[in-house]
Scaffold this motif. Structure first.
Motif, PDB file in Angstrom:
ATOM      1  N   ILE A 282       0.839  -1.094  -0.041  1.00 57.25           N
ATOM      2  CA  ILE A 282      -0.153   0.048  -0.157  1.00 57.25           C
ATOM      3  C   ILE A 282       1.076   1.333  -0.079  1.00 57.25           C
ATOM      4  N   VAL A 283       1.803   1.257   0.720  1.00 55.55           N
ATOM      5  CA  VAL A 283       2.892   2.394   0.653  1.00 55.55           C
ATOM      6  C   VAL A 283       3.493   2.760  -0.469  1.00 55.55           C
ATOM      7  N   ASP A 284       3.798   1.696  -1.324  1.00 58.48           N
ATOM      8  CA  ASP A 284       4.421   1.901  -2.616  1.00 58.48           C
ATOM      9  C   ASP A 284       3.343   2.294  -3.552  1.00 58.48           C
ATOM     10  N   ARG A 285       2.081   1.730  -3.650  1.00 56.71           N
ATOM     11  CA  ARG A 285       1.265   2.100  -4.368  1.00 56.71           C
ATOM     12  C   ARG A 285       0.634   3.477  -4.094  1.00 56.71           C
ATOM     13  N   THR A 286       0.626   3.927  -2.726  1.00 58.95           N
ATOM     14  CA  THR A 286       0.356   5.441  -2.565  1.00 58.95           C
ATOM     15  C   THR A 286       1.285   6.431  -3.198  1.00 58.95           C
ATOM     16  N   LEU A 287       2.180   6.015  -3.217  1.00 63.36           N
ATOM     17  CA  LEU A 287       3.478   6.757  -3.285  1.00 63.36           C
ATOM     18  C   LEU A 287       3.235   7.107  -5.192  1.00 63.36           C
ATOM     19  N   ASP A 288       3.137   6.157  -5.803  1.00 63.70           N
ATOM     20  CA  ASP A 288       2.702   6.062  -7.476  1.00 63.70           C
ATOM     21  C   ASP A 288       1.634   6.979  -7.664  1.00 63.70           C
ATOM     22  N   ASP A 289       0.530   6.790  -6.767  1.00 63.97           N
ATOM     23  CA  ASP A 289      -0.454   7.589  -6.929  1.00 63.97           C
ATOM     24  C   ASP A 289      -0.478   9.078  -6.934  1.00 63.97           C
ATOM     25  N   VAL A 290       0.431   9.344  -5.893  1.00 65.15           N
ATOM     26  CA  VAL A 290       0.623  10.760  -5.820  1.00 65.15           C
ATOM     27  C   VAL A 290       1.550  11.293  -6.737  1.00 65.15           C
ATOM     28  N   ILE A 291       2.595  10.796  -7.138  1.00 64.98           N
ATOM     29  CA  ILE A 291       3.297  11.127  -8.315  1.00 64.98           C
ATOM     30  C   ILE A 291       2.551  11.312  -9.658  1.00 64.98           C
ATOM     31  N   GLU A 292       1.367  10.395  -9.692  1.00 64.04           N
ATOM     32  CA  GLU A 292       0.536  10.561 -10.937  1.00 64.04           C
ATOM     33  C   GLU A 292      -0.355  11.637 -10.705  1.00 64.04           C
ATOM     34  N   LYS A 293      -0.862  11.930  -9.627  1.00 63.94           N
ATOM     35  CA  LYS A 293      -2.174  12.492  -9.344  1.00 63.94           C
ATOM     36  C   LYS A 293      -2.032  14.015  -8.651  1.00 63.94           C
ATOM     37  N   GLY A 294      -0.644  14.185  -7.861  1.00 62.96           N
ATOM     38  CA  GLY A 294      -0.361  15.129  -6.954  1.00 62.96           C
ATOM     39  C   GLY A 294      -1.405  15.338  -5.774  1.00 62.96           C
ATOM     40  N   PHE A 295      -1.687  16.792  -5.630  1.00 61.83           N
ATOM     41  CA  PHE A 295      -2.311  17.110  -4.381  1.00 61.83           C
ATOM     42  C   PHE A 295      -3.555  18.235  -4.993  1.00 61.83           C
ATOM     43  N   GLU A 296      -4.497  18.247  -4.183  1.00 62.05           N
ATOM     44  CA  GLU A 296      -5.665  19.094  -4.591  1.00 62.05           C
ATOM     45  C   GLU A 296      -5.199  20.653  -4.190  1.00 62.05           C
ATOM     46  N   GLU A 297      -5.354  21.731  -4.864  1.00 61.21           N
ATOM     47  CA  GLU A 297      -4.833  22.890  -4.367  1.00 61.21           C
ATOM     48  C   GLU A 297      -5.490  23.480  -3.068  1.00 61.21           C
ATOM     49  N   ASP A 298      -6.780  23.129  -2.658  1.00 53.08           N
ATOM     50  CA  ASP A 298      -7.113  23.517  -1.463  1.00 53.08           C
ATOM     51  C   ASP A 298      -6.353  22.996  -0.247  1.00 53.08           C
ATOM     52  N   ARG A 299      -5.841  21.664  -0.529  1.00 58.02           N
ATOM     53  CA  ARG A 299      -5.084  20.958   0.775  1.00 58.02           C
ATOM     54  C   ARG A 299      -3.797  21.824   1.063  1.00 58.02           C
ATOM     55  N   THR A 300      -3.245  22.427  -0.244  1.00 53.90           N
ATOM     56  CA  THR A 300      -1.956  22.987   0.125  1.00 53.90           C
ATOM     57  C   THR A 300      -2.383  24.371   0.632  1.00 53.90           C
ATOM     58  N   GLU A 301      -3.296  24.936   0.274  1.00 52.54           N
ATOM     59  CA  GLU A 301      -3.727  26.215   0.681  1.00 52.54           C
ATOM     60  C   GLU A 301      -4.113  26.249   2.379  1.00 52.54           C
ATOM     61  N   ALA A 302      -4.678  25.209   2.550  1.00 55.72           N
ATOM     62  CA  ALA A 302      -5.112  24.643   3.991  1.00 55.72           C
ATOM     63  C   ALA A 302      -3.761  24.672   4.803  1.00 55.72           C
ATOM     64  N   LEU A 303      -2.734  24.034   4.214  1.00 51.66           N
ATOM     65  CA  LEU A 303      -1.618  23.815   4.936  1.00 51.66           C
ATOM     66  C   LEU A 303      -0.798  25.135   5.132  1.00 51.66           C
ATOM     67  N   LEU A 304      -0.833  26.100   4.274  1.00 59.17           N
ATOM     68  CA  LEU A 304      -0.177  27.248   4.196  1.00 59.17           C
ATOM     69  C   LEU A 304      -0.997  28.108   5.313  1.00 59.17           C
ATOM     70  N   HIS A 305      -2.174  28.090   5.508  1.00 56.90           N
ATOM     71  CA  HIS A 305      -3.170  28.978   6.130  1.00 56.90           C
ATOM     72  C   HIS A 305      -2.723  28.447   7.784  1.00 56.90           C
ATOM     73  N   LYS A 306      -2.518  27.027   7.932  1.00 54.80           N
ATOM     74  CA  LYS A 306      -2.044  26.595   9.225  1.00 54.80           C
ATOM     75  C   LYS A 306      -0.626  27.441   9.696  1.00 54.80           C
ATOM     76  N   ILE A 307       0.119  27.351   8.936  1.00 52.26           N
ATOM     77  CA  ILE A 307       1.397  28.365   9.089  1.00 52.26           C
ATOM     78  C   ILE A 307       1.140  29.607   9.353  1.00 52.26           C
ATOM     79  N   GLU A 308       0.238  30.126   8.701  1.00 44.28           N
ATOM     80  CA  GLU A 308      -0.075  31.734   8.891  1.00 44.28           C
ATOM     81  C   GLU A 308      -0.729  31.820  10.338  1.00 44.28           C
ATOM     82  N   ILE A 309      -1.516  31.078  10.876  1.00 45.93           N
ATOM     83  CA  ILE A 309      -2.020  31.253  11.937  1.00 45.93           C
ATOM     84  C   ILE A 309      -1.233  30.725  13.166  1.00 45.93           C
ATOM     85  N   GLN A 310      -0.325  29.739  12.934  1.00 46.55           N
ATOM     86  CA  GLN A 310       0.749  29.526  13.832  1.00 46.55           C
ATOM     87  C   GLN A 310       1.537  30.347  14.172  1.00 46.55           C
TER      88      GLN A 310
END
Length: 908
Positions: A282-310
């Motif tokens: 599952i670990v290997d397969r998940t890494l392959d999926d991430v390499i293929e599909k990447g991350f949703e933009e909202d998730r990246t924004e949520a993470l940067l918001h977390k840094i701002e509020i911290q």
């Protein structure tokens, strides 16, 4: 120095490749005193052989001429590390680092492997200190508003000027990268508090990452780790946690930047041994999926918001947090200033994403998919593990004994007598600097509060504070209407309420909105003792959250949706949350055993004690274990639904807000809208508690709305003694004796608070730590009037209970001086006057109904405590009848307790 200072923090931390000596205080003179002592401790310690015996380990022999008397290992650090490795998560994390970074310092246990500690010699320790604990190998960090020039002058005069510069040659070499991945299997003791033994295997896959001194690469990989791991929208959460194969992520999951080269680890604990390969796939397969599909933009924004509020959130430990944040990188000659420039790192990160949409996917491919320095580590329980550890300790002891000549044994005996004599003498602290009680501020600063009614009848407390653009919201709801049989499930209800979805949002969508719009939403059960009656308390749930002011309306809308329409029917995700919660409780017992023992010991001494055990004691740990093992969770979900229906009513809710004065008008409107949105009339409300008293809280600084607290009381309650032994497969014990004393507003409470500190510093520390070999111990008084004596990671059990009795006799006899009392007062005031963050100002008034005037009265009572008062409360409370005393013990089998019918033995 804990007794000669107004320090707000004082400790020393051992990391894998450095030692950190942090302290903090709000008093300039105290800062200079502590800096002077810390410089001495770091660079000029008196490394006496007897101290080495006491702290590290020693062979203790009753009589060298009697072969029947045993030789045993004793020592604080020895027992500390034995206790540390009762935690299977600690065992796994330690092996992970040792195996992934095997070439240099990270291949060993920095705190000391218990079986290696006895091999360390005094001379080796002295030589190691001379090189590593030298100013040429040191770094200094200060934070605060005291003048920097004075700090630099003192450091130079008291330390740097007294040494010649050397080249310490202590840098950690880079780990040589592997050509091929590696695998290791280890064992541990079965966890008696976790789910059944068939599902107690742990597996993780780990990757070596670049040097942490590359600050932007480290920042990027830390963010990437959060995107991969954190929350129900993360790829590894979906693939591993929601697979149902295990109970929680493996220990040390995510990015670890505490070693010269960072590493990333991911896996599962609580799996069946047969599923190890499945998890790896599952670990290997998940890494392959991430390499293929990447991350949703909202998730990246949520993470940067977390840094701002911290960055905007202010905590009282901000300086210590910064120190810890930069320590590892700076220790390896990274630039600490660059590390703190989070704003520029965020800007660079955004730029990289804009220029290359596959920026993060390429990092995953580079550092995970194509990384040959990859470790697969698995751990499974062994029924004989503890027995084997004990056997190895016995063999080590026998090896030491066999190597001893008669002259060696005689020397050990004589050294033991010398050490015993030294420990029996009061330490001479006259060489240490100290403040005086007269240095303590006589009055507390006042906090301006305003209480008004909102939405018709709900009291809201407003506290204007410099919160840096952040709004802090809390709501307290009474549990008085909750049936008795539902109370054990309140902690679980609180744990899952904000994680199961609400209204039109499923749990993934809710998690995304929480990360995008807030600093987190939380709910926690509360048992709040009354300030003036031991048989009276308030029970409820505290909801808390914070957000940037621009997101206030969104945060309050989320609370409205959660409280009006929680999705308490999502059984599949509920099962995931239950297993994670049960695993976390089980894993936490070895680190918090003294707290569990203390709660249990006080269970039958006041009406609130039983509820505290239900909410936060071993009963809760065992209940969650049973729930996690259930195949059908619908009855539990039904219980949570009933709790929700009983929770909110018009007369059971109060709120508080901390924000800047400029934000208050906006906040008042948002709170009004939120309260009017609550459909409280639809909730089931039947009074359950037969004895409820209404108690108005002290009037706030402004506003006319009274806050009426509805307290539970039991006028017929009689305390009774209970002694409980929880049998757990630990090599050390956690011991507690709890005594019912006096409530907060009683003058006796102030005397007992001073007495607790006095007994800790002048008697229990010597008896329990120095003589007994426990890692920690002492006495403390709770706000609710429970006086607790405790020990932590203790090789003794019933002997420690005898030490508690000796401590009480010592106090009753008044064997302490006025200087001892003054030192205890300084220590107590350092806690009483600990800084309070802007977010928490007024919290005591909101929760407990404590006004500044009541605190000032208590302060004056503390100042007034005298020798006669301390002897008096010792005799009246600590020496009172046994039904006001309770005892509890967490630890292994104990023959003497097993024979004593007054003890209740609880199997896990």
């Amino acid at each position: 120095m804990l007794n000669r200072s107004l320090s707000t923090f004082m400790n020393a931390f051992t990391a894998s490749d450095y030692t950190l000596y942090p302290f903090s205080t709000q008093n300039p003179k105290d800062f200079q005193n502590l800096l002077s002592v810390y410089l001495d401790a770091a660079f000029f310690p008196c490394l006496r052989e007897l101290d080495f015996w006491q702290e590290g380990w020693r062979l203790e022999h009753e009589d060298p001429n009697d072969p029947q008397t045993p030789l045993v290992f004793k020592g604080v650090v020895f027992n500390e590390m034995k206790g540390a490795f009762t935690d299977n998560e600690r065992i796994f994390s330690q092996h992970l680092q040792n195996r992934l970074l095997p070439d240099h310092t990270y291949s060993v246990v920095s705190g000391g492997d218990p079986l290696c500690i006895p091999d360390l010699t005094w001379e080796q320790l002295r030589q190691f200190h001379a090189v590593h604990y030298h100013p040429s190998n040191a770094r200094f960090f200060t934070y605060g508003n005291f003048p920097l020039e004075q700090h630099l002058k003192q450091i130079h005069e008291e330390a740097l000027s007294k040494f010649q510069r050397i080249e310490p040659r202590t840098s950690v070499p880079a780990q040589k990268p592997w050509d091929e991945p590696r695998e290791f299997q280890i064992t541990c003791a079965p966890d008696s508090l976790a789910e059944g033994p068939s599902g107690q295997t742990t597996i993780s896959v780990s990757f070596l990452l670049p040097d942490i001194t590359d600050t932007f690469e480290a920042f990027t990989l830390s963010l990437l780790s959060s995107l991969l791991i954190s929350g129900p929208n993360a790829p590894f959460y979906k693939a591993l946690i929601e697979s149902g194969l295990g109970t929680d992520f493996s220990p040390d999951v995510g990015y670890n930047g505490c070693t010269r080269e960072a590493y990333f680890s991911v896996g599962l604990q609580g799996i069946a041994e047969k599923d190890v390969q499945t998890v790896r796939d599952i670990v290997d397969r998940t890494l392959d999926d991430v390499i293929e599909k990447g991350f949703e933009e909202d998730r990246t924004e949520a993470l940067l918001h977390k840094i701002e509020i911290q960055m905007k959130h202010q905590s009282v430990s901000f300086g210590l947090t910064l120190t810890s944040y930069i320590a590892s990188c700076w220790n390896h000659d990274g630039d600490p200033i660059e590390l703190l420039k989070l704003g520029s790192q965020v800007a660079q990160f955004r730029k990289c994403l804009k220029e290359n949409p596959r920026f993060l996917q390429e990092k995953v491919k580079q550092y995970f998919k194509n990384n040959r320095h990859k470790l697969t580590l698995s751990m499974k329980p062994d029924d004989k593990y503890s027995e084997k550890q004990a056997q190895m300790e016995t063999e080590k002891l026998q090896q030491k004994v066999t190597s001893l000549s008669p002259e060696d044994k005689q020397q050990i005996y004589e050294k033991g007598l010398e050490l015993q004599a030294q420990q029996s003498q009061p330490p001479d602290a006259s060489c240490l600097p100290a403040l005086r009680v007269s240095d303590v501020e006589p009055r507390i600063p006042l906090t301006e509060l305003e209480v008004v009614q909102a939405a018709g009848d709900t009291p809201v407390q407003y506290c204007a504070q410099p919160t840096n653009g952040v709004v802090y919201f809390r709501a307290f709801s009474s549990l008085n209407a909750l049936p008795e049989e539902l109370r054990p499930y309140v902690p679980l209800f609180c744990s899952v309420l904000t994680k199961l979805g609400c209204g039109s949002l499923d749990y993934r969508e809710l998690a995304q909105q929480v990360e995008l719009k807030t600093g987190g939403l939380a709910a926690a059960p509360q048992v709040l003792p009354d300030d003036s009656h031991l048989n009276t308390y308030e029970q409820g749930v505290l909801f808390s959250s914070f957000c940037l002011d621009r997101n206030l309306a969104d945060m309050m809308h989320l609370w409205s949706e959660i409280l009006n329409d929680p999705r308490l029917e999502e059984e599949e995700h509920f099962r995931v949350l239950v297993r994670m919660a049960a695993q976390e409780l089980s894993n936490g017992v070895p680190d918090s055993g003294h707290l569990y023992a203390s709660i249990r010991a006080g269970r039958t001494l006041a009406p609130a004690g039983d509820l505290q055990e239900t909410f936060a004691g071993m009963d809760q740990v065992l209940l969650m274990k049973r729930i996690a093992e259930m195949t059908n969770l619908q009855p539990i979900l039904g219980n949570l639904l009933h709790i929700w229906k009983h929770l909110l009513s018009c007369d059971s809710l109060r709120c508080s807000v901390n924000a800047t004065a400029q934000q208050m008008s906006q906040v008042e409107g948002a709170v009004e809208t939120f309260l009017r949105s609550l459909s409280r009339s639809e909730k089931e409300q039947r009074p359950v508690c037969l004895h409820v008293v209404e108690k108005p809280a002290p009037k706030a600084s402004s506003g006319s709305c009274p806050v009426i607290r509805r307290l539970v009381t039991d006028p017929t309650f009689e305390p009774c003694q209970m002694k409980t032994h929880f049998l757990l497969p630990f090599p050390v014990n956690y011991v507690a004796e709890c005594i019912r004393t006096a409530p907060y507003t009683s003058p006796d409470h102030a005397s007992l608070k001073i007495l607790a500190r006095l007994m800790t510093a002048k008697f229990l520390h010597t008896e329990i730590r120095e003589k007994g070999g426990a890692y920690g111990g002492g006495a403390q008084l709770s706000y609710g009037g429970m006086f607790t004596l405790y020990s932590y990671r203790d090789p003794r059990s019933t002997e420690t209970l005898q030490s508690f009795m000796k401590a009480i006799d010592w106090a009753k006899a008044g064997r302490f001086t006025q200087q001892d009392i003054d030192e205890a007062k300084l220590s107590v005031f350092s806690a009483v006057d600990a800084p309070v963050a802007p977010s928490d100002k007024g919290l005591d008034h909101f929760l407990y109904g404590l006004s500044d005037e009541m605190k000032q009265v208590h302060r004056e009572q503390l100042f007034a405590v005298c020798h006669e008062d301390l002897v008096d409360v010792s005799n009246r409370y600590l020496g009172a009848r046994r039904n006001t005393h309770g005892m509890a013990l967490l630890g292994p089998d104990n023959a003497s307790i097993a024979k004593d019918p007054s003890w209740v033995i609880r199997q896990r």
